[in-house]
Motif scaffolding. Structure first.
Motif, PDB file in Angstrom:
ATOM      1  N   LEU A  38       0.822  -1.209   0.000  1.00 31.80           N
ATOM      2  CA  LEU A  38       0.000   0.000   0.000  1.00 31.80           C
ATOM      3  C   LEU A  38       0.858   1.262   0.000  1.00 31.80           C
ATOM      4  CD1 LEU A  38      -2.829  -1.008   2.481  1.00 31.80           C
ATOM      5  CD2 LEU A  38      -2.986  -0.769   0.000  1.00 31.80           C
ATOM      6  N   LEU A  39       1.916   1.257   0.794  1.00 29.57           N
ATOM      7  CA  LEU A  39       2.795   2.422   0.844  1.00 29.57           C
ATOM      8  C   LEU A  39       3.513   2.625  -0.488  1.00 29.57           C
ATOM      9  CD1 LEU A  39       3.745   4.572   2.834  1.00 29.57           C
ATOM     10  CD2 LEU A  39       5.664   3.090   3.400  1.00 29.57           C
ATOM     11  N   LEU A  40       3.949   1.542  -1.086  1.00 28.59           N
ATOM     12  CA  LEU A  40       4.610   1.626  -2.387  1.00 28.59           C
ATOM     13  C   LEU A  40       3.656   2.143  -3.456  1.00 28.59           C
ATOM     14  CD1 LEU A  40       7.367   1.023  -3.635  1.00 28.59           C
ATOM     15  CD2 LEU A  40       6.501  -1.228  -4.233  1.00 28.59           C
ATOM     16  N   SER A  41       2.411   1.686  -3.420  1.00 23.47           N
ATOM     17  CA  SER A  41       1.405   2.158  -4.368  1.00 23.47           C
ATOM     18  C   SER A  41       1.147   3.650  -4.191  1.00 23.47           C
ATOM     19  CB  SER A  41       0.091   1.393  -4.192  1.00 23.47           C
ATOM     20  OG  SER A  41       0.280   0.033  -4.425  1.00 23.47           O
ATOM     21  N   LEU A  42       1.112   4.100  -2.950  1.00 25.47           N
ATOM     22  CA  LEU A  42       0.907   5.527  -2.675  1.00 25.47           C
ATOM     23  C   LEU A  42       2.050   6.359  -3.248  1.00 25.47           C
ATOM     24  CD1 LEU A  42      -0.846   7.600  -1.071  1.00 25.47           C
ATOM     25  CD2 LEU A  42       0.785   7.271   0.781  1.00 25.47           C
ATOM     26  N   PHE A  43       3.285   5.905  -3.047  1.00 26.54           N
ATOM     27  CA  PHE A  43       4.438   6.640  -3.580  1.00 26.54           C
ATOM     28  C   PHE A  43       4.455   6.652  -5.107  1.00 26.54           C
ATOM     29  CE2 PHE A  43       7.008   5.787   0.476  1.00 26.54           C
ATOM     30  CZ  PHE A  43       6.548   6.962   1.045  1.00 26.54           C
ATOM     31  N   ILE A  44       4.098   5.544  -5.710  1.00 19.54           N
ATOM     32  CA  ILE A  44       4.070   5.482  -7.172  1.00 19.54           C
ATOM     33  C   ILE A  44       2.993   6.432  -7.714  1.00 19.54           C
ATOM     34  CG2 ILE A  44       3.490   3.999  -9.132  1.00 19.54           C
ATOM     35  CD1 ILE A  44       4.918   1.727  -7.659  1.00 19.54           C
ATOM     36  N   GLY A  45       1.827   6.450  -7.077  1.00 18.87           N
ATOM     37  CA  GLY A  45       0.756   7.351  -7.506  1.00 18.87           C
ATOM     38  C   GLY A  45       1.164   8.815  -7.369  1.00 18.87           C
ATOM     39  N   HIS A  50       2.917  13.920  -9.880  1.00 18.02           N
ATOM     40  CA  HIS A  50       3.896  14.996  -9.979  1.00 18.02           C
ATOM     41  C   HIS A  50       4.482  15.078 -11.388  1.00 18.02           C
ATOM     42  CE1 HIS A  50       6.885  17.852  -8.687  1.00 18.02           C
ATOM     43  NE2 HIS A  50       7.852  17.091  -9.188  1.00 18.02           N
ATOM     44  N   TYR A  51       4.749  13.926 -11.995  1.00 17.89           N
ATOM     45  CA  TYR A  51       5.306  13.910 -13.348  1.00 17.89           C
ATOM     46  C   TYR A  51       4.317  14.510 -14.345  1.00 17.89           C
ATOM     47  CZ  TYR A  51       7.230  12.188 -17.720  1.00 17.89           C
ATOM     48  OH  TYR A  51       7.722  12.107 -18.994  1.00 17.89           O
ATOM     49  N   GLU A  52       3.038  14.171 -14.219  1.00 15.56           N
ATOM     50  CA  GLU A  52       2.019  14.744 -15.119  1.00 15.56           C
ATOM     51  C   GLU A  52       1.915  16.253 -14.937  1.00 15.56           C
ATOM     52  OE1 GLU A  52      -1.597  12.664 -14.425  1.00 15.56           O
ATOM     53  OE2 GLU A  52      -0.810  10.759 -15.183  1.00 15.56           O
ATOM     54  N   LYS A  53       2.027  16.736 -13.693  1.00 19.11           N
ATOM     55  CA  LYS A  53       1.987  18.172 -13.435  1.00 19.11           C
ATOM     56  C   LYS A  53       3.181  18.867 -14.091  1.00 19.11           C
ATOM     57  CE  LYS A  53       1.740  21.448  -9.596  1.00 19.11           C
ATOM     58  NZ  LYS A  53       1.666  21.576  -8.134  1.00 19.11           N
ATOM     59  N   LEU A  54       4.362  18.245 -14.002  1.00 18.69           N
ATOM     60  CA  LEU A  54       5.537  18.830 -14.642  1.00 18.69           C
ATOM     61  C   LEU A  54       5.381  18.882 -16.161  1.00 18.69           C
ATOM     62  CD1 LEU A  54       8.519  17.295 -12.647  1.00 18.69           C
ATOM     63  CD2 LEU A  54       7.644  19.630 -12.570  1.00 18.69           C
ATOM     64  N   LEU A  56       2.567  19.176 -17.808  1.00 17.43           N
ATOM     65  CA  LEU A  56       1.629  20.265 -18.106  1.00 17.43           C
ATOM     66  C   LEU A  56       2.311  21.626 -17.976  1.00 17.43           C
ATOM     67  CD1 LEU A  56      -1.638  19.036 -16.346  1.00 17.43           C
ATOM     68  CD2 LEU A  56      -1.202  19.205 -18.798  1.00 17.43           C
ATOM     69  N   ILE A  57       3.183  21.794 -16.991  1.00 18.02           N
ATOM     70  CA  ILE A  57       3.906  23.058 -16.825  1.00 18.02           C
ATOM     71  C   ILE A  57       4.830  23.293 -18.013  1.00 18.02           C
ATOM     72  CG2 ILE A  57       5.682  24.220 -15.448  1.00 18.02           C
ATOM     73  CD1 ILE A  57       4.396  22.981 -12.968  1.00 18.02           C
ATOM     74  N   GLN A  58       5.534  22.248 -18.438  1.00 14.67           N
ATOM     75  CA  GLN A  58       6.466  22.397 -19.560  1.00 14.67           C
ATOM     76  C   GLN A  58       5.745  22.681 -20.868  1.00 14.67           C
ATOM     77  OE1 GLN A  58       8.768  18.814 -19.516  1.00 14.67           O
ATOM     78  NE2 GLN A  58      10.108  19.523 -17.850  1.00 14.67           N
ATOM     79  N   SER A  59       4.545  22.130 -21.038  1.00 10.64           N
ATOM     80  CA  SER A  59       3.822  22.363 -22.278  1.00 10.64           C
ATOM     81  C   SER A  59       2.988  23.647 -22.228  1.00 10.64           C
ATOM     82  CB  SER A  59       2.908  21.176 -22.600  1.00 10.64           C
ATOM     83  OG  SER A  59       1.890  21.061 -21.629  1.00 10.64           O
ATOM     84  N   GLY A  60       2.917  24.297 -21.060  1.00 11.06           N
ATOM     85  CA  GLY A  60       2.176  25.555 -20.950  1.00 11.06           C
ATOM     86  C   GLY A  60       0.690  25.352 -20.744  1.00 11.06           C
ATOM     87  N   GLN A  61       0.218  24.179 -20.465  1.00  7.35           N
ATOM     88  CA  GLN A  61      -1.206  23.932 -20.285  1.00  7.35           C
ATOM     89  C   GLN A  61      -1.636  23.960 -18.811  1.00  7.35           C
ATOM     90  OE1 GLN A  61      -1.732  20.124 -22.046  1.00  7.35           O
ATOM     91  NE2 GLN A  61      -1.429  20.842 -24.132  1.00  7.35           N
ATOM     92  N   TYR A  62      -0.682  24.171 -17.911  1.00  8.43           N
ATOM     93  CA  TYR A  62      -1.015  24.142 -16.495  1.00  8.43           C
ATOM     94  C   TYR A  62      -1.651  25.456 -16.088  1.00  8.43           C
ATOM     95  CZ  TYR A  62      -0.409  23.529 -11.477  1.00  8.43           C
ATOM     96  OH  TYR A  62      -0.618  23.407 -10.143  1.00  8.43           O
ATOM     97  N   VAL A  63      -2.818  25.372 -15.464  1.00  7.79           N
ATOM     98  CA  VAL A  63      -3.543  26.587 -15.078  1.00  7.79           C
ATOM     99  C   VAL A  63      -3.261  27.000 -13.634  1.00  7.79           C
ATOM    100  CG1 VAL A  63      -5.677  27.455 -16.070  1.00  7.79           C
ATOM    101  CG2 VAL A  63      -5.429  25.028 -15.670  1.00  7.79           C
ATOM    102  N   GLY A  64      -2.815  26.109 -12.814  1.00  9.25           N
ATOM    103  CA  GLY A  64      -2.502  26.442 -11.419  1.00  9.25           C
ATOM    104  C   GLY A  64      -3.534  25.869 -10.473  1.00  9.25           C
ATOM    105  N   GLU A  65      -3.259  26.052  -9.221  1.00  5.76           N
ATOM    106  CA  GLU A  65      -4.149  25.530  -8.184  1.00  5.76           C
ATOM    107  C   GLU A  65      -5.342  26.473  -8.022  1.00  5.76           C
ATOM    108  OE1 GLU A  65      -3.094  22.982  -5.778  1.00  5.76           O
ATOM    109  OE2 GLU A  65      -1.372  22.488  -6.991  1.00  5.76           O
ATOM    110  N   ARG A  66      -6.491  25.886  -7.729  1.00  2.00           N
ATOM    111  CA  ARG A  66      -7.687  26.706  -7.531  1.00  2.00           C
ATOM    112  C   ARG A  66      -8.198  26.561  -6.151  1.00  2.00           C
ATOM    113  NH1 ARG A  66     -10.930  26.010 -13.184  1.00  2.00           N
ATOM    114  NH2 ARG A  66      -9.136  26.475 -14.449  1.00  2.00           N
TER     115      ARG A  66
END
Length: 66
Positions: A38-45, A50-54, A56-66
């Motif tokens: 369970l802990l390993l699954s949490l870290f992988i998720g 985080h990788y998907e957020k990065l 989106l930031i690199q492609s300019g599609q990230y809008v930010g936290e709301r």
């Protein structure tokens, strides 16, 4: 009580307690493996999120936290 009866009773008692201790050890080991999974699954998720957020930031599609 003859020696044969005594040894038989002693073996029966030993086998009972051995099985109980073995079951306890197996339960603790299984619980440890489940918690580790369970802990390993949490870290992988979290890493994937985080990788998907990065990306989106690199492609300019990230809008930010709301």
């Amino acid at each position: 009580m003859t020696r044969k009866e005594y040894r038989r009773q002693k073996r029966k008692t030993f086998n009972k307690w051995f099985l109980i201790r073995f079951a306890q050890a197996f339960a603790y080991f299984t619980a440890f493996l489940v918690l580790l999974f369970l802990l390993l699954s949490l870290f992988i998720g979290a890493t994937n999120q985080h990788y998907e957020k990065l990306q989106l930031i690199q492609s300019g599609q990230y809008v930010g936290e709301r």
